[in-house]
Design an enzyme around this catalytic site. Structure first.
Site, PDB file in Angstrom:
ATOM      1  N   THR A  27      -6.435   0.312  11.457  1.00 51.06           N
ATOM      2  CA  THR A  27      -6.650   0.467  10.012  1.00 51.06           C
ATOM      3  C   THR A  27      -6.678  -0.851   9.246  1.00 51.06           C
ATOM      4  O   THR A  27      -7.061  -0.872   8.082  1.00 51.06           O
ATOM      5  CB  THR A  27      -5.518   1.323   9.397  1.00 51.06           C
ATOM      6  OG1 THR A  27      -4.264   0.687   9.669  1.00 51.06           O
ATOM      7  CG2 THR A  27      -5.519   2.738   9.944  1.00 51.06           C
ATOM      8  N   SER A  59       1.474 -10.063  10.482  1.00 51.25           N
ATOM      9  CA  SER A  59       0.838  -9.022   9.654  1.00 51.25           C
ATOM     10  C   SER A  59      -0.676  -9.154   9.768  1.00 51.25           C
ATOM     11  O   SER A  59      -1.295 -10.061   9.198  1.00 51.25           O
ATOM     12  CB  SER A  59       1.273  -9.189   8.199  1.00 51.25           C
ATOM     13  OG  SER A  59       0.458  -8.397   7.371  1.00 51.25           O
ATOM     14  N   SER A  60      -1.266  -8.243  10.522  1.00 49.98           N
ATOM     15  CA  SER A  60      -2.708  -8.305  10.796  1.00 49.98           C
ATOM     16  C   SER A  60      -3.507  -8.372   9.493  1.00 49.98           C
ATOM     17  O   SER A  60      -4.368  -9.231   9.304  1.00 49.98           O
ATOM     18  CB  SER A  60      -3.106  -7.090  11.623  1.00 49.98           C
ATOM     19  OG  SER A  60      -4.489  -6.931  11.646  1.00 49.98           O
ATOM     20  N   ASN A  61      -3.197  -7.471   8.553  1.00 48.88           N
ATOM     21  CA  ASN A  61      -4.038  -7.431   7.340  1.00 48.88           C
ATOM     22  C   ASN A  61      -3.872  -8.676   6.500  1.00 48.88           C
ATOM     23  O   ASN A  61      -4.814  -9.117   5.846  1.00 48.88           O
ATOM     24  CB  ASN A  61      -3.760  -6.148   6.555  1.00 48.88           C
ATOM     25  CG  ASN A  61      -2.476  -6.209   5.766  1.00 48.88           C
ATOM     26  OD1 ASN A  61      -2.472  -6.628   4.613  1.00 48.88           O
ATOM     27  ND2 ASN A  61      -1.358  -5.823   6.371  1.00 48.88           N
ATOM     28  N   GLU A 109       0.030  -0.539  16.261  1.00 48.16           N
ATOM     29  CA  GLU A 109      -0.838   0.575  15.865  1.00 48.16           C
ATOM     30  C   GLU A 109      -1.815   0.917  16.991  1.00 48.16           C
ATOM     31  O   GLU A 109      -2.067   2.100  17.275  1.00 48.16           O
ATOM     32  CB  GLU A 109      -1.611   0.218  14.585  1.00 48.16           C
ATOM     33  CG  GLU A 109      -2.465   1.382  14.107  1.00 48.16           C
ATOM     34  CD  GLU A 109      -3.336   1.035  12.917  1.00 48.16           C
ATOM     35  OE1 GLU A 109      -2.998   0.112  12.136  1.00 48.16           O
ATOM     36  OE2 GLU A 109      -4.393   1.681  12.766  1.00 48.16           O
ATOM     37  N   CYS A 163       0.868  -1.178   0.000  1.00 44.47           N
ATOM     38  CA  CYS A 163       0.000   0.000   0.000  1.00 44.47           C
ATOM     39  C   CYS A 163       0.908   1.232   0.000  1.00 44.47           C
ATOM     40  O   CYS A 163       2.136   1.123   0.124  1.00 44.47           O
ATOM     41  CB  CYS A 163      -0.852  -0.008   1.264  1.00 44.47           C
ATOM     42  SG  CYS A 163       0.174   0.019   2.759  1.00 44.47           S
ATOM     43  N   HIS A 192       3.398   1.795  11.546  1.00 45.74           N
ATOM     44  CA  HIS A 192       2.214   1.553  12.396  1.00 45.74           C
ATOM     45  C   HIS A 192       1.948   2.686  13.377  1.00 45.74           C
ATOM     46  O   HIS A 192       0.897   2.722  13.998  1.00 45.74           O
ATOM     47  CB  HIS A 192       2.391   0.232  13.156  1.00 45.74           C
ATOM     48  CG  HIS A 192       2.852  -0.885  12.269  1.00 45.74           C
ATOM     49  ND1 HIS A 192       4.182  -1.166  12.062  1.00 45.74           N
ATOM     50  CD2 HIS A 192       2.169  -1.742  11.489  1.00 45.74           C
ATOM     51  CE1 HIS A 192       4.305  -2.173  11.206  1.00 45.74           C
ATOM     52  NE2 HIS A 192       3.098  -2.538  10.831  1.00 45.74           N
ATOM     53  N   HIS A 251       5.297  -5.219   8.910  1.00 44.16           N
ATOM     54  CA  HIS A 251       5.307  -6.588   9.429  1.00 44.16           C
ATOM     55  C   HIS A 251       5.572  -7.601   8.315  1.00 44.16           C
ATOM     56  O   HIS A 251       4.681  -8.370   7.952  1.00 44.16           O
ATOM     57  CB  HIS A 251       3.974  -6.890  10.130  1.00 44.16           C
ATOM     58  CG  HIS A 251       3.792  -6.120  11.394  1.00 44.16           C
ATOM     59  ND1 HIS A 251       2.555  -5.751  11.884  1.00 44.16           N
ATOM     60  CD2 HIS A 251       4.707  -5.620  12.274  1.00 44.16           C
ATOM     61  CE1 HIS A 251       2.711  -5.079  13.009  1.00 44.16           C
ATOM     62  NE2 HIS A 251       4.007  -4.983  13.258  1.00 44.16           N
ATOM     63  N   HIS A 311      -1.063  -4.866  19.464  1.00 40.53           N
ATOM     64  CA  HIS A 311      -0.604  -4.479  18.120  1.00 40.53           C
ATOM     65  C   HIS A 311      -0.034  -3.066  18.218  1.00 40.53           C
ATOM     66  O   HIS A 311      -0.601  -2.207  18.893  1.00 40.53           O
ATOM     67  CB  HIS A 311      -1.775  -4.540  17.135  1.00 40.53           C
ATOM     68  CG  HIS A 311      -1.351  -4.364  15.701  1.00 40.53           C
ATOM     69  ND1 HIS A 311      -1.029  -3.132  15.195  1.00 40.53           N
ATOM     70  CD2 HIS A 311      -1.190  -5.253  14.694  1.00 40.53           C
ATOM     71  CE1 HIS A 311      -0.685  -3.281  13.906  1.00 40.53           C
ATOM     72  NE2 HIS A 311      -0.774  -4.560  13.592  1.00 40.53           N
TER      73      HIS A 311
HETATM   74  O1  10G Z   1      -1.415  -5.461   9.038  1.00 40.99           O
HETATM   75  P1  10G Z   1      -0.518  -4.920  10.065  1.00 40.99           P
HETATM   76  O2  10G Z   1      -1.137  -3.802  10.824  1.00 40.99           O
HETATM   77  O3  10G Z   1       0.001  -5.967  11.021  1.00 40.99           O
HETATM   78  O4  10G Z   1       0.752  -4.261   9.353  1.00 40.99           O
HETATM   79  P2  10G Z   1       1.646  -4.670   8.107  1.00 40.99           P
HETATM   80  O5  10G Z   1       2.976  -4.041   8.351  1.00 40.99           O
HETATM   81  O6  10G Z   1       1.617  -6.106   7.821  1.00 40.99           O
HETATM   82  O7  10G Z   1       0.955  -3.974   6.844  1.00 40.99           O
HETATM   83  C1  10G Z   1       0.959  -2.611   6.616  1.00 40.99           C
HETATM   84  C2  10G Z   1       0.094  -1.950   7.578  1.00 40.99           C
HETATM   85  C3  10G Z   1       0.509  -1.042   8.470  1.00 40.99           C
HETATM   86  C4  10G Z   1       1.817  -0.387   8.409  1.00 40.99           C
HETATM   87  C5  10G Z   1      -0.394  -0.680   9.569  1.00 40.99           C
HETATM   88  S1  10G Z   1      -1.119   0.843   9.294  1.00 40.99           S
HETATM   89 FE1  SF4 Z   2      -0.996   0.862   4.435  1.00 40.65          FE
HETATM   90 FE2  SF4 Z   2      -1.570   0.988   7.024  1.00 40.65          FE
HETATM   91 FE3  SF4 Z   2      -1.409   3.184   5.625  1.00 40.65          FE
HETATM   92 FE4  SF4 Z   2      -3.413   1.486   5.210  1.00 40.65          FE
HETATM   93  S1  SF4 Z   2      -3.037   2.682   7.039  1.00 40.65           S
HETATM   94  S2  SF4 Z   2      -2.229   2.578   3.663  1.00 40.65           S
HETATM   95  S3  SF4 Z   2      -2.379  -0.469   5.553  1.00 40.65           S
HETATM   96  S4  SF4 Z   2       0.246   1.740   6.038  1.00 40.65           S
END
Ligand code: 10G
Ligand code: SF4
Length: 343
Positions: free
Chosen positions: A174, A232-234, A136, A22, A84, A51, A134
């Site tokens: 998020t 990685s939550s998402n 965040e 993203c 995060h 993550h 977490h």
């Molecule tokens: O899905 P999470 O929050 O664990 O994080 P990630 O690092 O796997 O993916 C990108 C999302 C963020 C940086 C959280 S906003």
């Molecule tokens: Fe990516 Fe987290 Fe920002 Fe969404 S809030 S755009 S998952 S870094």
């Protein structure tokens, strides 16, 4: 229906789009890369910048040093805060050690922080839907610890107590499942009919888009492979979404070497996607592995187009500018960070 072993199964791959990086992840990873280029190693990073194991390993090889807390960073050194987000207490601890900080918090996380600050200053009880522990959630809750309580899941709603049921708002992490979050909100609203919604969606565009794409192809999939790390939550949510939407099986893997041949028994259609912290090279490896197993026919299933970009953290931009360097901008649709081959 039991497949007839005499009839060869048609093997194909459905590839979700959008998937992978993203805008917030792209910015955070480029920030560490640029910091290494500009200041030289070591560059300290508090927590995993995103993550993803491969991202962290690759940046470590380039000279990034990942630490858990700012007290592990030498006095006066430079430290990057992860995408995060961090609480004001972390900013204060860094300042107390005279650390030079680069804040790679995603602007969409900062938006949620600001909502927490605003509702706390209006003395609301803030119900933060998210996962305890977490980073965040720790960062957002830390903006207003006296006003925030974390609600992990719909099953926790019955435990919530508030001071004034007419002055309650929900906010969220998020990267949650949209459907589960809406169920938590539904139950909260049953208990607190005046519950206020966030001013705009807290679950970000990238999380939502990746879930929509997986929902679209999952009913047609015998197997859905999600590339992403265990923390990685998402990414973990994408496995749940695939199963809820009708995929017969779904597994999360960090990389292609974790694919288990036993998963392919009678499998005709394999769905592939990746979390928001996953470099595309890891998906390419998975597609190459699948091709070797006879799944060469790849069809993209696109449900949205993303063109959001964020500029680099302001501290880094200022230093690059002072050195006469034009701060880089990711090209639309192209991810420039971590384009190296996996090790
Ligand atoms: O899905 P999470 O929050 O664990 O994080 P990630 O690092 O796997 O993916 C990108 C999302 C963020 C940086 C959280 S906003
Ligand atoms: Fe990516 Fe987290 Fe920002 Fe969404 S809030 S755009 S998952 S870094």
């Amino acid at each position: 229906m039991i497949p007839d072993p005499a009839v060869p199964v048609r093997k194909r791959v459905l590839l979700a789009a959008p998937r992978g990086y993203c805008a917030g992840v792209d910015r955070a990873v480029i920030a560490v890369e640029k910091a290494l280029d500009h200041y030289g190693a070591p560059v300290y990073v508090r927590k995993e910048i995103v993550h993803n194991k491969f991202v962290v390993e690759t940046l470590t090889e380039r000279g990034a040093v990942f630490v858990d807390e700012t007290d592990e960073v030498p006095e006066g050194a430079r430290v990057v805060f992860s995408a995060h987000g961090v609480s004001p207490a972390v900013h204060a601890a860094a300042a107390a050690r005279s650390l030079r900080t680069i804040d790679a918090t995603c602007p969409l996380v900062t938006k949620v922080h600001k909502e927490a600050v605003r509702f706390a200053s209006d003395d609301y009880d803030i119900l933060l839907i998210g996962h305890d522990g977490h980073e965040e959630v720790e960062g957002t809750a830390g903006e207003a610890p006296d006003h925030v309580q974390v609600v992990n899941s719909p099953d926790e709603v019955h435990k919530v107590t508030v001071r004034d049921p007419d002055k309650v708002v929900w906010l969220s992490q998020t990267t949650l499942s949209v459907d589960e979050t809406m169920e938590t909100v539904r139950r909260l609203r049953e208990r607190f009919p005046s519950l206020q919604d966030p001013p705009s969606d807290d679950i970000c565009y990238a999380t939502q888009n990746r879930q929509v794409a997986v929902k679209k192809f999952s009913p047609d999939c015998d197997l859905v492979i999600v590339v992403g790390s265990a923390n990685s939550s998402n990414s973990v949510r994408l496995v749940e979404v695939a199963l809820d939407a009708g995929a017969r099986a779904s597994y999360r893997i960090d990389r292609a070497t974790e694919i288990d041949p036993a998963w392919f028994e009678g499998v005709s259609t394999v769905g592939v996607t990746s979390g928001a912290s996953v470099p595309e090279i890891l998906v390419k490896d998975v597609l190459a592995d699948l091709a070797e197993r006879g799944y060469q026919d790849v069809e993209e299933v696109r449900t949205a187009t993303e063109d959001l970009m964020f500029s680099l953290p302001k501290e880094l931009r200022a230093d690059l500018k002072a050195a006469g360097q034009e701060p880089p901008r990711p090209t639309r649709g192209e991810r420039r960070s971590l384009s190296v081959e996996p090790v």
